[in-house]
Scaffold this active site. Sequence first.
Site, PDB file in Angstrom:
ATOM      1  CG  ASP A 123      -1.942  -1.113   1.186  1.00  0.00           C
ATOM      2  OD1 ASP A 123      -2.176  -1.657   0.081  1.00  0.00           O
ATOM      3  OD2 ASP A 123      -2.517  -1.438   2.238  1.00  0.00           O
ATOM      4  N   GLY A 124       2.003   1.211   0.682  1.00  0.00           N
ATOM      5  CA  GLY A 124       2.883   2.378   0.723  1.00  0.00           C
ATOM      6  C   GLY A 124       3.415   2.763  -0.642  1.00  0.00           C
ATOM      7  CG  ASN A 208      -4.088   6.000   3.291  1.00  0.00           C
ATOM      8  OD1 ASN A 208      -5.044   5.693   2.584  1.00  0.00           O
ATOM      9  ND2 ASN A 208      -3.245   5.114   3.763  1.00  0.00           N
ATOM     10  CG  ASP A 238      -1.732  10.519  22.543  1.00  0.00           C
ATOM     11  OD1 ASP A 238      -1.417  11.272  23.479  1.00  0.00           O
ATOM     12  OD2 ASP A 238      -1.616   9.286  22.601  1.00  0.00           O
TER      13      ASP A 238
END
Length: 367
Positions: A123-124, A208, A238
Amino acid sequence: MQANMKFNQCVQQQALENSDNKVWKWHIQDPASQRLTWNKPPKSVLVVKKIQDASLLQPFKELCVFLTEQKNMIVYVESKVLADTAIAGDESFGAVIQKFCTFREDLDDISNRVDFIICLGGDGTLLYASSLFQESVPPVMAFHLGSLGFLTPFKFDTYQSQVTQIIEGNTAIILRSRLRVRVVKKGIIVTNGDSEGSRKSMQYQVLNEVVVDRGPSSYLSNVDLFLDGHLITTVQGDGVIVSTPTGSTAYAVAAGASMIHPNVPAIMITPICPHSLSFRPIVVPAGVELKIMLSRDARNTAWVSFDGRKRQEICHGDSITITTSCFPVPSICFRDPVNDWFESLSQCLHWNVRKKQNYLSSEEEEF
């Protein structure tokens, strides 16, 4: 060369007559009906390969030989791919290398030279291919040669027949929306002892998600979130994830968001470990403009990344503006957008996997 392609969308229409005998037409798009066809046969292809992965060397070489010698395609390859000694030092592959057209990321513009893209990796690799095109993106065919493979539906075993089918056209396609992100940084210029403000603007196309987090600081992230100019909430935790429907199955789902089909026009806002029991992920329309800034009383700076890359610090006075991009990623389907998505949910995320409950006979029900 991208004018060479077109997308056909079949639309179901329902006509209703009112009292004045006027006809109103309701348009219901069928996601599985989106097709890629060519006005003329494609001539050029960009091959994107995951760098420094020895397992991809043989598939890369086989594919390039097939494209150049059997399909007579012009093959574009990034310069750093050919810097690999396993490729550059292969004498038997030298004749193919001589036919390549090379480019460098952020330096050479190939947006109008490529008809379609083939990705070899996970996917990257597809996310990286998307980042190479800041405007219109050619259709992308992604082979599953990585770890997860949620966005890579094609298996390399039968690559010749699959690539031939793409070149011939009339294949299913899904338009994956991207986010257009504009980061404005407030700087200070000192001239002859006098200081004055300046602003530096950067723009990104994100497939994404945009992630704003607290970075190395031990304090809570404290950022204001605006929607169409109105402050809607302050994120204390966070951080926060702003994602596309494609990104809903990435970092966002790990943070508790719902999974949304890529055909749904939406933007997802997902807090990361919020210090509030009532802060749930939300989905907003694709047409809104989001803006993220540090709160005035924030104790520390924040950090932002775009599809896991280009990470940078956000200080007081800086802003991040996010809208839906006009340039989606046309992703070629193995079957169709619906079946491919559910197949990925099942195979990659094991969605709703559970041992089935046993059937009870009539005798057992009495007890």
